[in-house]
Write a protein that holds these residues in place. Structure first.
Motif, PDB file in Angstrom:
ATOM      1  N   GLY A  54       2.469   7.890   0.815  1.00  0.00           N
ATOM      2  CA  GLY A  54       3.194   6.833   1.503  1.00  0.00           C
ATOM      3  C   GLY A  54       4.605   6.670   0.996  1.00  0.00           C
ATOM      4  O   GLY A  54       5.074   7.426   0.140  1.00  0.00           O
ATOM      5  N   LYS A  55       5.278   5.649   1.531  1.00  0.00           N
ATOM      6  CA  LYS A  55       6.663   5.370   1.176  1.00  0.00           C
ATOM      7  C   LYS A  55       6.756   4.003   0.517  1.00  0.00           C
ATOM      8  O   LYS A  55       6.108   3.048   0.964  1.00  0.00           O
ATOM      9  CB  LYS A  55       7.544   5.416   2.420  1.00  0.00           C
ATOM     10  N   PRO A  56       7.544   3.894  -0.544  1.00  0.00           N
ATOM     11  CA  PRO A  56       7.681   2.614  -1.245  1.00  0.00           C
ATOM     12  C   PRO A  56       8.107   1.488  -0.304  1.00  0.00           C
ATOM     13  O   PRO A  56       8.945   1.680   0.576  1.00  0.00           O
ATOM     14  CB  PRO A  56       8.764   2.897  -2.288  1.00  0.00           C
ATOM     15  N   GLY A  57       7.490   0.327  -0.488  1.00  0.00           N
ATOM     16  CA  GLY A  57       7.869  -0.851   0.269  1.00  0.00           C
ATOM     17  C   GLY A  57       7.249  -0.953   1.648  1.00  0.00           C
ATOM     18  O   GLY A  57       7.382  -1.992   2.308  1.00  0.00           O
ATOM     19  N   GLN A  58       6.550   0.076   2.086  1.00  0.00           N
ATOM     20  CA  GLN A  58       5.961   0.046   3.424  1.00  0.00           C
ATOM     21  C   GLN A  58       4.480  -0.327   3.359  1.00  0.00           C
ATOM     22  O   GLN A  58       3.823  -0.150   2.343  1.00  0.00           O
ATOM     23  CB  GLN A  58       6.132   1.390   4.113  1.00  0.00           C
ATOM     24  N   GLY A  59       3.984  -0.850   4.478  1.00  0.00           N
ATOM     25  CA  GLY A  59       2.554  -1.120   4.586  1.00  0.00           C
ATOM     26  C   GLY A  59       2.162  -2.525   4.166  1.00  0.00           C
ATOM     27  O   GLY A  59       3.000  -3.366   3.831  1.00  0.00           O
ATOM     28  N   THR A  60       0.877  -2.759   4.187  1.00  0.00           N
ATOM     29  CA  THR A  60       0.299  -4.065   3.868  1.00  0.00           C
ATOM     30  C   THR A  60       0.692  -4.508   2.456  1.00  0.00           C
ATOM     31  O   THR A  60       0.671  -3.721   1.513  1.00  0.00           O
ATOM     32  CB  THR A  60      -1.236  -3.991   3.978  1.00  0.00           C
ATOM     33  N   LEU A  97       0.827  -1.206   0.000  1.00  0.00           N
ATOM     34  CA  LEU A  97       0.000   0.000   0.000  1.00  0.00           C
ATOM     35  C   LEU A  97       0.860   1.255   0.000  1.00  0.00           C
ATOM     36  O   LEU A  97       0.450   2.293  -0.526  1.00  0.00           O
ATOM     37  CB  LEU A  97      -0.932  -0.009   1.208  1.00  0.00           C
ATOM     38  N   GLY A  98       2.048   1.171   0.557  1.00  0.00           N
ATOM     39  CA  GLY A  98       2.968   2.306   0.489  1.00  0.00           C
ATOM     40  C   GLY A  98       3.391   2.606  -0.942  1.00  0.00           C
ATOM     41  O   GLY A  98       3.541   3.777  -1.323  1.00  0.00           O
ATOM     42  N   ASP A  99       3.577   1.566  -1.744  1.00  0.00           N
ATOM     43  CA  ASP A  99       3.894   1.765  -3.166  1.00  0.00           C
ATOM     44  C   ASP A  99       2.761   2.509  -3.863  1.00  0.00           C
ATOM     45  O   ASP A  99       2.995   3.423  -4.656  1.00  0.00           O
ATOM     46  CB  ASP A  99       4.101   0.416  -3.863  1.00  0.00           C
ATOM     47  N   LEU A 100       1.532   2.091  -3.572  1.00  0.00           N
ATOM     48  CA  LEU A 100       0.354   2.720  -4.179  1.00  0.00           C
ATOM     49  C   LEU A 100       0.279   4.190  -3.783  1.00  0.00           C
ATOM     50  O   LEU A 100       0.125   5.073  -4.632  1.00  0.00           O
ATOM     51  CB  LEU A 100      -0.897   1.951  -3.739  1.00  0.00           C
TER      52      LEU A 100
END
Length: 266
Positions: free
Chosen positions: A192-198, A151-154
């Motif tokens: 958001g930040k790439p690679g982070q989150g669900t 989700l961080g990528d999104l």
């Protein structure tokens, strides 16, 4: 109508659930197609809401927003500096207005949720640029969806593009899981930040619905308890699609049957 997952369980839907979402999403998209020719100078937002209400009923569904947590109407119509959850009423549209119309139809137990921008021409160049950037931000968010990404990528795909264009992403509202309930996990942040989150997985259903402001991202809620506006009274725009994550990307459930993807719809 409301971020990362908050402890709620994320449902991974089996392939057979996609059909219910296709039907509900198509009806929401048809509703937004139907209303396009009615968006013109002099019409009230209440009149638009009544058309949406009747169209939904005529197609065997019910409007999800009506009486949801006390919300009084069958759609949200947000004009100019209204970010989201604008309540339809006696406000008449005027030349130069831009507006988001957000509908959710419950069809055979499935929720179809989508929104688009509309304009009452002629509109200012800045307003047109805002709409174009918001639409492209949604497309970039959709392109970021595939299993194994996060989700961080999104969120980063949306935020980085919007800020490069010198607009801002609203932080106070987000997309959400959807299916046989209006709002489910996960929450979908548009920054958001790439690679982070669900981590995204096949069978996840959710909305992507970036709200983009021409000025600062700050918003406030009016006394009616629903209407969110930009604090600096700058223009705001939003587009929303409802999707299902597939094995190799995503399926968009709310594409316009008539090809009416962004204004002007002519």
């Amino acid at each position: 109508m409301d971020g990362e997952t908050d402890g709620r369980h994320i449902i991974l839907h089996p392939p057979e659930h996609f059909e219910g979402m296709r039907a509900a999403g198509r009806l929401a998209a048809m509703t937004l197609d139907m209303i396009a020719p009615h968006v013109r100078s002099g019409v009230t937002t209440g009149e638009l809401d009544r058309l949406i209400h009747q169209f939904t009923l005529d197609h065997g569904a019910v409007p999800a927003t009506l009486n949801y947590r006390g919300y009084p109407k069958s759609s949200c119509i947000s004009i100019n500096h209204v970010v989201c959850h604008g309540i339809p009423g006696e406000r008449r549209l005027h030349d130069g207005d831009i507006l988001n119309i957000d509908v959710t139809s419950i069809l055979d137990g499935w929720f179809g949720d989508s929104s688009r921008m509309y304009v009452v021409e002629p509109i200012a160049r800045r307003a047109s640029m805002l709409i174009d950037v918001t639409y492209e931000a949604l497309q970039r968010g959709l392109a970021a969806v595939r299993p194994g990404r996060t989700l961080g990528d999104l969120g980063h795909a949306i935020q980085s593009y919007v800020e490069q264009q010198r607009f801002s992403v609203v932080r106070d509202f987000c997309g959400h899981g959807v299916g046989q309930r209006f709002h489910e996990a996960p929450n979908i942040l548009h920054f958001g930040k790439p690679g982070q989150g669900t981590v995204l997985a096949p069978g996840m259903f959710f909305t992507i619905e970036p709200m983009v402001n021409a000025g600062r991202p700050d918003v406030k809620i009016l006394e009616d308890g629903w209407t969110a506006v930009t604090r600096d009274r700058s223009l705001s725009a939003q587009f929303e699609h409802m999707i299902g994550v597939t094995e190799d990307g995503c399926e968009i459930f709310t594409l316009s049957p008539g090809g009416l993807h962004k204004p002007p719809y002519s």
